[in-house]
Structures are given as structure tokens and as C-alpha cells.
Design an enzyme around this catalytic site. Structure first.
Site, mmCIF file in Angstrom:
data_model
loop_
_atom_site.group_PDB
_atom_site.id
_atom_site.type_symbol
_atom_site.label_atom_id
_atom_site.label_comp_id
_atom_site.label_asym_id
_atom_site.label_seq_id
_atom_site.Cartn_x
_atom_site.Cartn_y
_atom_site.Cartn_z
ATOM 1 N N CYS A 33 0.829 -1.218 0.000
ATOM 2 C CA CYS A 33 0.000 0.000 0.000
ATOM 3 C C CYS A 33 0.861 1.265 0.000
ATOM 4 C CB CYS A 33 -0.881 0.064 1.240
ATOM 5 S SG CYS A 33 -1.876 -1.380 1.547
HETATM 6 N N1 CIR Z 1 -3.915 -0.624 -0.587
HETATM 7 C C1 CIR Z 1 -4.295 -0.432 0.662
HETATM 8 O O1 CIR Z 1 -4.891 -1.305 1.262
HETATM 9 N N2 CIR Z 1 -4.078 0.752 1.217
HETATM 10 C C2 CIR Z 1 -4.301 1.051 2.569
HETATM 11 C C3 CIR Z 1 -5.125 2.265 2.735
HETATM 12 C C4 CIR Z 1 -5.384 2.598 4.178
HETATM 13 C C5 CIR Z 1 -6.144 3.879 4.367
HETATM 14 N N3 CIR Z 1 -6.235 4.229 5.747
HETATM 15 C C6 CIR Z 1 -7.536 3.783 3.788
HETATM 16 O O2 CIR Z 1 -8.449 3.437 4.532
HETATM 17 O O3 CIR Z 1 -7.737 4.069 2.609
#
Ligand code: CIR
Length: 411
Positions: A400
Site C-alpha cells: 500500500c
Molecule cells: N492498498 C491499501 O490497502 N491501502 C491502505 C489504505 C489505508 C487507508 N487508511 C484507507 O483506509 O484508505
């Protein structure tokens, strides 16, 4: 000069990656707004920065060029007209929390040198920063406890989601949650105006004006012919079908899009929180995405007979579907937390399945997921662990936190 984007797999040697160092935006989190800003806790800034620097160093030590989003944006906005246009667009999308604030905010933001301005837009603007003038309007005199004119963007260090490189182009994503929707505007400007990209006519397979949401955490390039996309809490079936149509039409190497349906819940927000590729024939998986018989919904989309259509066929076993589309006779799914109910749940929550492959069979993972890491090693994977106490509080892992820009093609 070579084309600036090239991602034809999840596992080809990572040559260039885009990161965002966590900054002031993380310190502008408060308990009251955590949920809306998609965080579960408030990271401690000096430590999250130290952990992020360690992550970046780890990649650099392996020969990866690290680009920083905040620097690329500032470089993109070096032209005064583009800078003003960007501020206008950003403010228009920011649902300003006080009427009439736009003009004053614009003046305020443009008064900073460009890098500071970018950091400020990303970090958020507090009302008290600019509330010095005499209040004359009724709305200005009203008590309002909301602290921000411009909300912080604490999720920016998850560079994976606002845009995704696929082949020589990318999707610039319409993001699902209001807290993240402005994030993809940065990439739109970079692609259009940054000297590294602007002259190359980078194809955009789906852009952020598209009506239905898609996020990069759901977009996995399995090889130069197959892309897997999660149908998830964040990514809609409609966007998947449209990007498939566009990919089949414009980039002729892509032949199949595999839509993988996952439960729509916070812990599994994107496909890459429950499934990542670690080698030619090995994937991580969180067992809970399959039903008790090991089944789930998988759809294979291919070019349809009529123009702008796809033909769709259903499969109910992910492992078999992957073997089919990748032309493999054997394929291993490595369960997060070793499949133990408690360990799997805990380690998935802390992104134990969210690996970043930096070469075939070489992955970067969080140190805290020791059971999953050990299991990956037992399967012959080289596991490079990075620090994760604060980074993990944002609910995303190494995949991510990284947006590959260039990977070596697989042989
Ligand atoms: N690819 C992913 O799973 N990204 C993580 C995103 C975390 C962020 N706090 C969200 O909720 O969008």
C-alpha cells in the site's frame, strides 16, 4: 528517453517507486475525526517518519530509485500558471468548511514557496492559521468547532491507491471515500505537467472523472497479459469492466482482467490487504476471503465480440482460476498467519498479507507479522522486514505504501 512508466508484473525487479514521507497531515489527526479520515489511531510523527525512512532506505539499498510524491508535485507546480490552476482545482474539490473561504485560502496558499505550499495542502489548513481579519459576515461570527478549512490528507503515504501503473500507462483513480478523493489530483498534474512524464503521452486507462470508484490497492498486474482487480469496498464492478474495455482496446498485450470478489469490510478494504503475488507461482492469501469450501467468486473478463464490450465467465476457485490464466500447473497460496484463526486475523489486520515484491521471490514485509513472514521463508521466499509500529496504524502495509513506476519485464 525510455518510456517513464513500465509495470508488466507484480514481481519484476523494482526499478522506480513512488513514496510519500508522512508529514504534518498525520499530526493533524484527532480522535474525533479518526474514522472519517480512515485511521484507527494517531501515529507518533517522529517515529512514523523514521520507520518510513527505513522503508525507503531498504528499497534504495536494493537498487530501487525512490521518488517522493511531495517533491514531484512541487516540481510540477514550478510554473506560476500551473500552480494557480492547481490551487483553484484543489480548493474547488475541497468542500471548504466555511463559505467565502476560497479567496482567502487561495491568497494564503499562494503566499508560500511552492514546496511549503504543497506540504500545507497535504497537511491541512487550520482555521486559526488565517482567522486574523475582522469578522464582518454572519457566518463568520457563528461558533464553529470544526478546526480545518482544508482537511489533512493523512492517507497520502499509501501511494498505491490514488493511481496504479499498468503496462506503459496508468489509472488515475476516482477514489471511493471523500477523505481520499483529492489525492489523485496530484497524479493527474504530475502526469500532465512534470517533465519526467509530460512529453511521453502516458496513456490513462481510466481517469479520475470516471463516475465509479476504483483504487490501486485492488489493481494487481499479474503479468503482461493479465490484470487482477478486486471487487471490494472501494472498487466497483462498473469501473473494472470499463478499465478492462479500455485496456483491451488500447494496450494490445493485455488479454484478461480477473475480477476477484472480496468481502466488503474495513479490514479487507482492498484486494492487496488479503492477496498479493510474491513469486511466479506463489501468492499470499488471507483464508477468510474464501468460504468454508475454499470457494469465492472470480470472473474472467476478455475482449467481447462487439466493440466496447467484454465477455465474462465465472469461476469459483481462485487457485484454479489463477492457474488457468497464468498457464501454470502448480500454484501455491500461502495463508496469512499460517491459517491459525487468531494469528491470521491479527496479522491480516496488520497487513501480514500485504507484501511488496521487489523481485521474483523477494518481498518487503512488516516485521510484526512474524508468523506470516516465517511461513513465506519456509516457501523459499526472501523476506526483508521493515519497522512497522507506527506505519501500521494507518491500516496499510509495504504494498500500500508504494506505487511502482518502473519494473523490469519478466523473462
Ligand atoms: N492498498 C491499501 O490497502 N491501502 C491502505 C489504505 C489505508 C487507508 N487508511 C484507507 O483506509 O484508505
Amino acid at each position: 528517453m525510455k518510456h517513464p512508466i513500465n509495470v508488466t508484473s507484480e514481481i519484476g525487479t523494482l526499478k522506480t517507486v513512488l513514496l510519500k514521507r508522512p508529514g504534518k497531515e498525520v499530526e493533524n489527526l484527532t480522535p474525533e475525526y479518526l474514522q472519517r479520515l480512515l485511521f484507527d489511531d494517531i501515529p507518533y510523527l517522529p517515529i512514523i517518519q523514521r520507520e518510513h525512512d527505513y522503508f525507503a532506505e531498504t528499497l534504495k539499498n536494493r537498487g530501487t530509485e525512490v521518488l517522493y510524491l511531495e517533491k514531484l508535485v512541487a516540481e510540477t507546480l514550478s510554473d506560476e500558471n500551473i500552480r494557480k490552476q492547481f490551487v483553484d482545482e484543489m480548493l474547488a474539490e475541497s468542500q471548504l468548511t466555511a463559505n467565502g473561504a476560497t479567496a482567502v485560502l487561495k491568497e494564503y496558499l499562494l503566499s508560500f514557496p511552492t514546496q511549503e505550499m504543497v506540504d500545507k495542502i497535504m497537511g491541512g489548513v487550520l482555521k486559526k492559521e488565517i482567522d486574523t481579519k475582522k469578522k464582518t459576515h454572519l457566518y463568520e461570527l457563528m461558533e464553529d468547532h470544526y478546526p480545518f478549512y482544508l482537511d489533512p490528507m493523512p492517507n497520502l503515504y499509501f501511494t498505491r491507491d490514488p493511481a496504479a501503473s499498468i503496462g506503459s500507462g496508468l489509472s488515475i483513480n476516482k477514489m471511493r471515500e471523500p477523505a481520499r478523493q483529492r489525492e489523485s489530483l496530484f497524479m493527474q498534474y504530475i502526469i500532465k505537467y512534470h517533465p519526467r512524464f509530460a512529453s511521453h503521452d502516458v496513456p490513462v486507462w481510466l481517469d479520475r472523472d470516471y463516475q465509479f470508484s476504483i483504487e490501486g490497492g485492488d489493481e494487481l498486474v499479474l503479468n503482461d497479459e493479465v490484470v487482477a482487480i478486486g471487487v471490494s469496498a472501494r472498487t466497483s464492478a462498473k469501473a473494472i469492466e470499463q478499465i478492462a474495455i479500455n485496456l483491451f482496446k488500447k494496450q494490445d498485450s493485455f488479454k484478461k482482467v480477473v475480477a476477484v470478489e472480496i468481502p466488503k469490510c474495513r479490514a479487507f478494504m482492498h484486494l492487496d490487504t488479503v492477496f498479493t503475488m510474491v513469486d511466479y507461482d506463489k501468492f499470499t492469501i488471507h483464508p477468510e476471503i474464501q468460504d468454508s469450501n475454499g470457494q469465492m467468486n472470480v470472473y474472467i473478463l476478455e475482449k467481447g465480440k462487439e466493440e466496447n464490450t467484454v465477455s465474462i465467465s465465472h469461476r469459483n476457485n481462485l487457485q484454479e482460476a489463477l492457474k488457468e490464466v497464468l498457464g501454470l500447473s502448480e500454484l501455491v497460496l500461502i495463508p496469512c498467519g499460517g491459517g491459525d484463526e487468531i494469528a491470521a486475523s491479527r496479522e491480516q489486520w496488520n497487513d501480514g498479507s500485504n507484501t511488496l515484491a521487489i523481485a521474483p521471490g523477494v518481498v518487503v514485509t512488516y516485521d510484526r507479522n512474524y508468523i506470516s513472514n516465517e511461513l513465506l521463508r519456509q516457501h523459499g521466499i526472501e523476506v526483508i522486514e521493515v519497522l512497522s509500529s507506527e506505519l501500521s496504524r494507518g491500516r496499510g502495509g509495504p504494498r500500500c505504501m508504494s506505487m511502482p513506476i518502473v519494473r523490469e519485464n519478466l523473462k
